[in-house]
Scaffold this active site. Structure first.
Site, PDB file in Angstrom:
ATOM      1  N   LYS A 112       0.823  -1.217   0.000  1.00  0.00           N
ATOM      2  CA  LYS A 112       0.000   0.000   0.000  1.00  0.00           C
ATOM      3  C   LYS A 112       0.851   1.257   0.000  1.00  0.00           C
ATOM      4  O   LYS A 112       0.391   2.335  -0.375  1.00  0.00           O
ATOM      5  CB  LYS A 112      -0.934  -0.007   1.210  1.00  0.00           C
ATOM      6  CG  LYS A 112      -2.073  -0.996   1.080  1.00  0.00           C
ATOM      7  CD  LYS A 112      -3.314  -0.324   0.544  1.00  0.00           C
ATOM      8  CE  LYS A 112      -4.300  -1.330   0.008  1.00  0.00           C
ATOM      9  NZ  LYS A 112      -5.492  -0.725  -0.567  1.00  0.00           N
ATOM     10  N   ASP A 125      -8.046   0.936   7.241  1.00  0.00           N
ATOM     11  CA  ASP A 125      -7.876  -0.017   8.338  1.00  0.00           C
ATOM     12  C   ASP A 125      -6.404  -0.109   8.683  1.00  0.00           C
ATOM     13  O   ASP A 125      -5.999  -0.967   9.448  1.00  0.00           O
ATOM     14  CB  ASP A 125      -8.455  -1.374   7.972  1.00  0.00           C
ATOM     15  CG  ASP A 125      -8.227  -1.687   6.513  1.00  0.00           C
ATOM     16  OD1 ASP A 125      -7.070  -1.587   6.075  1.00  0.00           O
ATOM     17  OD2 ASP A 125      -9.205  -1.986   5.807  1.00  0.00           O
TER      18      ASP A 125
END
Ligand SMILES: Cc1ncc(COP(=O)(O)O)c(C=O)c1O
Length: 394
Positions: free
Chosen positions: A89, A117
């Site tokens: 990410k 998250d």
């Protein structure tokens, strides 16, 4: 001993659907067209590879496990060391912040925001810190304290909401509209959010370009990749089809049973929202809605959708850490292992293995999308310290 380790996977028969809507040249009129232009792919690669600290992550062979599962080869792309943020990410959110702000001279007046998250928000916060703008991150009630601390360590203001991930997304958009903040989302609900989510995915494509180079023409027969909103999976299958066309591997998406939005969308033949009633331990995959920008590509190129239960996650992490088949020990976080867990579970059930055409000739790629992004959680799930596994792998 190895039989004991793998016994738990025999108790987990994954849910499976074969995609009936898959693109074929004879239905070319349904072709949604490419996600990225060649120029976009080249630009993201050139930009990100010039960032300080850039290094391709390793593609690791797991010959011992492959032998045990009766496949020819397993390769594991280990994203644990990506830019010191611990997951793939790092490539996406930070690249979108960079791209949006590159031409803006007064960054100190800008606030970027997202719901997360953990991993995506950390990337956005890191990108904002590097760009010199403010960052507000929304997290839901189940995000761990360790992940909250990591976000704050990158200078973000963190807002913890009551409710699940999808509620944190809603609140983030509301606050952005009220305060004129820029949302850096890794998912889109509709066409209006597509552009930012697409730039995030163009960042992920750098990882796929590395994989293609590392494979050096040794095209796998199968790819098992985990799905949250589907942005990662769409990027991987798009880039593989660009590289290999009809010779691209069988593409299998694996999701938690507790958050099967891609699986359910395939079943219905269109993008549907599902309610996440109970949080899965695979926090990064706990999503109720497929990304609008990702779905046409997934619908076009995915061969199979699998769901797996939570109880196979810790054993898969432990298996990678222990290397019981004389493979190198690997630190993998709870959202990293769904693809591999899906492969192991499938190989333990003859009818599913046969449906997926998994056999002794199969060369399988899995993507270990994160390392121990929450060390306390890693240690409680595996019973091992991150340090000890890292030491064993040297
Ligand atoms: C470690 C990890 N793996 C996989 C995913 C899934 O990516 P996507 O939501 O793009 O499907 C995520 C998403 O946050 C993640 O954090």
């Amino acid at each position: 001993m190895p039989d004991d380790i793998l016994a738990v996977f025999a108790d987990a028969l994954p849910g499976h659907i074969e995609n009936q809507n898959r693109y074929s040249p004879s239905t070319a009129e349904n072709d949604p067209g490419p996600l990225f232009s060649t120029l976009e792919l080249r630009t993201s690669r050139n930009t990100i590879s010039a960032w300080p600290g850039y290094q391709p992550t390793p593609l690791i062979r797991l010959p011992g496990l492959a032998r045990y599962l009766n496949v020819r080869e397993i390769r594991y792309k280990d994203e644990g060391a990506r830019f010191g943020l611990g997951s793939f990410k790092a490539l996406g959110g930070a690249y979108a912040v960079y791209s949006l702000l590159a031409s803006n001279p007064d960054r100190s007046a800008i606030t970027v925001t997202t719901a997360t998250d953990g991993n995506h928000g950390l990337s956005v916060a890191w990108g904002a810190e590097s760009a010199g703008c403010r960052c507000v991150i929304f997290i839901h009630e189940k995000v761990s304290a360790g992940r909250e601390r990591a976000l704050k360590s990158k200078g973000a203001d963190v807002i913890r909401i009551d409710g699940n991930y999808d509620e944190s997304v809603r609140q983030c958009y509301r606050a952005a509209a009220a305060n004129d903040w820029i949302v850096i989302s890794d998912t889109s609900k509709d066409d209006s959010g597509n552009e930012v989510a697409r730039v995030v995915m163009a960042g992920y494509s750098v990882m796929v370009a590395e994989i293609i180079e590392q494979l050096a023409g040794d095209v796998p027969t199968h790819v098992f990749v985990q799905g949250g909103v589907g942005g990662l999976a769409a990027t991987v299958c798009e880039c593989f089809h660009l590289a290999w066309g009809e010779a691209a591997p069988r593409f299998v998406i694996v999701e938690p049973e507790l958050a099967p939005c891609l699986f359910e969308s395939c079943k219905k033949g269109e993008r549907v929202a599902t309610d996440v009633v109970e949080e899965t331990v695979m926090a990064g995959l706990s999503c109720g809605e497929v990304s609008a920008i990702a779905w046409p590509t997934l619908c076009r190129f995915t061969d199979d959708f699998l769901t797996i239960p939570d109880f196979v996650v810790a054993p898969t992490m432990r298996l990678l850490a222990d290397g019981p088949f004389f493979d190198p020990p690997i630190v993998a976080g709870e959202s990293a292992v769904a693809g591999l867990a899906g492969l192991i579970c499938s190989s333990r059930h003859a009818s599913l293995a046969s449906a997926l055409q998994l056999d002794q000739a199969s060369r399988v790629l899995v993507i270990g999308t994160e390392g121990a992004t929450d060390q306390a959680l890693y240690e409680s799930m595996t019973g091992l310290s991150v340090r000890s596994v890292q030491r064993a792998s040297i």
